[in-house]
Each structure stands twice: as C-alpha cells, then as structure tokens.
Design a protein around this motif. Structure first.
Motif, PDB file in Angstrom:
ATOM      1  N   LYS A   9       0.805  -1.267   0.010  1.00  0.00           N
ATOM      2  CA  LYS A   9       0.042  -0.151  -0.108  1.00  0.00           C
ATOM      3  C   LYS A   9       0.841   1.397   0.074  1.00  0.00           C
ATOM      4  N   SER A  10       1.981   1.316   0.730  1.00  0.00           N
ATOM      5  CA  SER A  10       2.781   2.319   0.907  1.00  0.00           C
ATOM      6  C   SER A  10       3.269   2.682  -0.444  1.00  0.00           C
ATOM      7  N   LYS A  11       3.927   1.369  -1.255  1.00  0.00           N
ATOM      8  CA  LYS A  11       4.350   1.638  -2.342  1.00  0.00           C
ATOM      9  C   LYS A  11       3.590   2.387  -3.497  1.00  0.00           C
ATOM     10  N   THR A  12       2.366   1.807  -3.388  1.00  0.00           N
ATOM     11  CA  THR A  12       1.211   2.270  -4.242  1.00  0.00           C
ATOM     12  C   THR A  12       1.058   3.739  -4.113  1.00  0.00           C
ATOM     13  N   LEU A  13       0.890   3.994  -2.846  1.00  0.00           N
ATOM     14  CA  LEU A  13       1.040   5.448  -2.519  1.00  0.00           C
ATOM     15  C   LEU A  13       2.091   6.389  -3.193  1.00  0.00           C
ATOM     16  N   ASP A  14       3.250   5.757  -2.921  1.00  0.00           N
ATOM     17  CA  ASP A  14       4.535   6.610  -3.585  1.00  0.00           C
ATOM     18  C   ASP A  14       4.193   6.750  -5.038  1.00  0.00           C
ATOM     19  N   GLU A  15       3.775   5.565  -5.691  1.00  0.00           N
ATOM     20  CA  GLU A  15       3.508   5.693  -7.125  1.00  0.00           C
ATOM     21  C   GLU A  15       2.493   6.686  -7.523  1.00  0.00           C
ATOM     22  N   LEU A  16       1.356   6.509  -6.836  1.00  0.00           N
ATOM     23  CA  LEU A  16       0.284   7.752  -6.909  1.00  0.00           C
ATOM     24  C   LEU A  16       0.954   9.212  -6.855  1.00  0.00           C
ATOM     25  N   LYS A  17       1.685   9.354  -5.870  1.00  0.00           N
ATOM     26  CA  LYS A  17       2.484  10.796  -5.679  1.00  0.00           C
ATOM     27  C   LYS A  17       3.326  11.308  -7.002  1.00  0.00           C
ATOM     28  N   GLU A  18       4.056  10.115  -7.393  1.00  0.00           N
ATOM     29  CA  GLU A  18       5.133  10.235  -8.359  1.00  0.00           C
ATOM     30  C   GLU A  18       4.133  10.630  -9.785  1.00  0.00           C
ATOM     31  N   SER A  19       3.069   9.907  -9.749  1.00  0.00           N
ATOM     32  CA  SER A  19       2.463   9.970 -11.081  1.00  0.00           C
ATOM     33  C   SER A  19       1.692  11.303 -11.196  1.00  0.00           C
ATOM     34  N   LEU A  20       1.116  11.981  -9.949  1.00  0.00           N
ATOM     35  CA  LEU A  20       0.653  13.116 -10.057  1.00  0.00           C
ATOM     36  C   LEU A  20       1.698  14.237 -10.247  1.00  0.00           C
ATOM     37  N   ALA A  21       2.730  14.123  -9.489  1.00  0.00           N
ATOM     38  CA  ALA A  21       3.870  15.060  -9.910  1.00  0.00           C
ATOM     39  C   ALA A  21       4.327  14.909 -11.305  1.00  0.00           C
ATOM     40  N   LEU A  22       4.131  13.812 -12.260  1.00  0.00           N
ATOM     41  CA  LEU A  22       4.469  13.841 -13.251  1.00  0.00           C
ATOM     42  C   LEU A  22       3.383  14.369 -14.429  1.00  0.00           C
ATOM     43  N   ASN A  23       2.214  14.429 -13.667  1.00  0.00           N
ATOM     44  CA  ASN A  23       1.385  14.946 -14.698  1.00  0.00           C
ATOM     45  C   ASN A  23       0.911  16.352 -14.621  1.00  0.00           C
ATOM     46  N   GLY A  24       1.620  17.062 -13.661  1.00  0.00           N
ATOM     47  CA  GLY A  24       1.490  18.399 -13.484  1.00  0.00           C
ATOM     48  C   GLY A  24       2.208  18.838 -12.410  1.00  0.00           C
ATOM     49  N   SER A  25       2.249  20.143 -12.225  1.00  0.00           N
ATOM     50  CA  SER A  25       2.729  20.715 -11.028  1.00  0.00           C
ATOM     51  C   SER A  25       1.835  20.504  -9.871  1.00  0.00           C
ATOM     52  N   ALA A  26       2.429  21.004  -8.734  1.00  0.00           N
ATOM     53  CA  ALA A  26       1.588  20.616  -7.394  1.00  0.00           C
ATOM     54  C   ALA A  26       0.467  21.898  -7.423  1.00  0.00           C
ATOM     55  N   GLU A  27       0.625  22.966  -8.142  1.00  0.00           N
ATOM     56  CA  GLU A  27      -0.712  23.556  -8.145  1.00  0.00           C
ATOM     57  C   GLU A  27      -1.734  23.172  -9.168  1.00  0.00           C
ATOM     58  N   GLN A  28      -1.574  22.403  -9.847  1.00  0.00           N
ATOM     59  CA  GLN A  28      -2.435  21.770 -10.564  1.00  0.00           C
ATOM     60  C   GLN A  28      -3.408  20.547  -9.951  1.00  0.00           C
ATOM     61  N   ILE A  29      -2.722  19.941  -9.034  1.00  0.00           N
ATOM     62  CA  ILE A  29      -3.592  18.960  -8.137  1.00  0.00           C
ATOM     63  C   ILE A  29      -4.654  19.545  -7.371  1.00  0.00           C
ATOM     64  N   PRO A  30      -5.644  19.029  -7.350  1.00  0.00           N
ATOM     65  CA  PRO A  30      -6.972  19.712  -6.636  1.00  0.00           C
ATOM     66  C   PRO A  30      -6.444  19.853  -5.332  1.00  0.00           C
ATOM     67  N   GLU A  31      -7.072  20.471  -4.565  1.00  0.00           N
ATOM     68  CA  GLU A  31      -6.606  20.515  -3.045  1.00  0.00           C
ATOM     69  C   GLU A  31      -7.157  19.417  -2.397  1.00  0.00           C
ATOM     70  N   ALA A  32      -8.488  19.101  -2.651  1.00  0.00           N
ATOM     71  CA  ALA A  32      -8.924  17.823  -1.879  1.00  0.00           C
ATOM     72  C   ALA A  32      -8.320  16.698  -1.948  1.00  0.00           C
ATOM     73  N   LEU A  33      -7.623  16.556  -3.318  1.00  0.00           N
ATOM     74  CA  LEU A  33      -6.604  15.219  -3.743  1.00  0.00           C
ATOM     75  C   LEU A  33      -5.538  15.242  -2.729  1.00  0.00           C
TER      76      LEU A  33
END
Length: 107
Positions: A9-33
């Motif tokens: 689960k921790s690895k999956t969470l890290d992958e999700l973080k990396e995926s979100l970082a690659l898809n756009g900058s931190a400002e583009q990530i919705p605040e709720a997410l």
C-alpha cells in the motif's frame, strides 16, 4: 503478511504521488486530492506504528509462552516421578488370612 500488505500500500501511494507529480505541477493537483494524500500518509504512518507495537507485544507474549512451556514440561516430569515413587514405595497390603497362609507355607 500484514507488513507485506502495508509495504504494498505504501508503494502504491508513492507511485500515485509520483504519477501526480509527473502529470502536472503541485498547483494543478486539486486541493482535496492533496489533503486526501496527506491523510493517507498519516494513516500509513499510524498503521506502521501500530504494527511495530503489535509486533513487540507479540514477541513478549511468545516469550512468556515459551517460559510457560518449559515450566509445564518440568512440572509434568516431576509429577510423573512423584507418582512413580509413590507407587514403588507403597507397602503391600496383605490380609491377616494371607499372612497366616504364608506362615503355614513357610513352616
């Protein structure tokens, strides 16, 4: 097993973080997410802490059971020896008639 699931689960969470970082900058990530990810990280940390406490507690319990097993085996052996001695040292009970018959036989 629980630790393996937690690591997955921790690895999956890290992958999700990396995926979100690659898809756009931190400002583009919705605040709720972002808040959801932060909560998930806190939950993972809490779970890791609880697993560590449980592991420590279980080790203590297993040690106590090991001591119990050793003491039980020792007491069981001593009880067996005691019962054997009682049976071997018990004087034979013979009736008066049987003693008279033995005396007559010996005469």
């Amino acid at each position: 097993e629980l630790e393996n699931q937690l690591a997955t689960k921790s690895k999956t969470l890290d992958e999700l973080k990396e995926s979100l970082a690659l898809n756009g900058s931190a400002e583009q990530i919705p605040e709720a997410l972002s808040l959801g990810i932060a909560e998930l990280c806190e939950m993972v940390d809490s779970t890791v802490s609880q697993v560590a406490e449980l592991k420590t507690s279980m080790q203590s319990i297993l040690e106590q059971w090991r001591v119990y097993d050793e003491v039980y085996a020792e007491v069981s052996l001593m009880t067996t020896r005691y019962l054997y001695c009682i049976n071997q040292c018990k004087p034979s009970v013979v009736s008066l008639e049987a003693l008279k018959n033995q005396v007559k036989t010996l005469q």
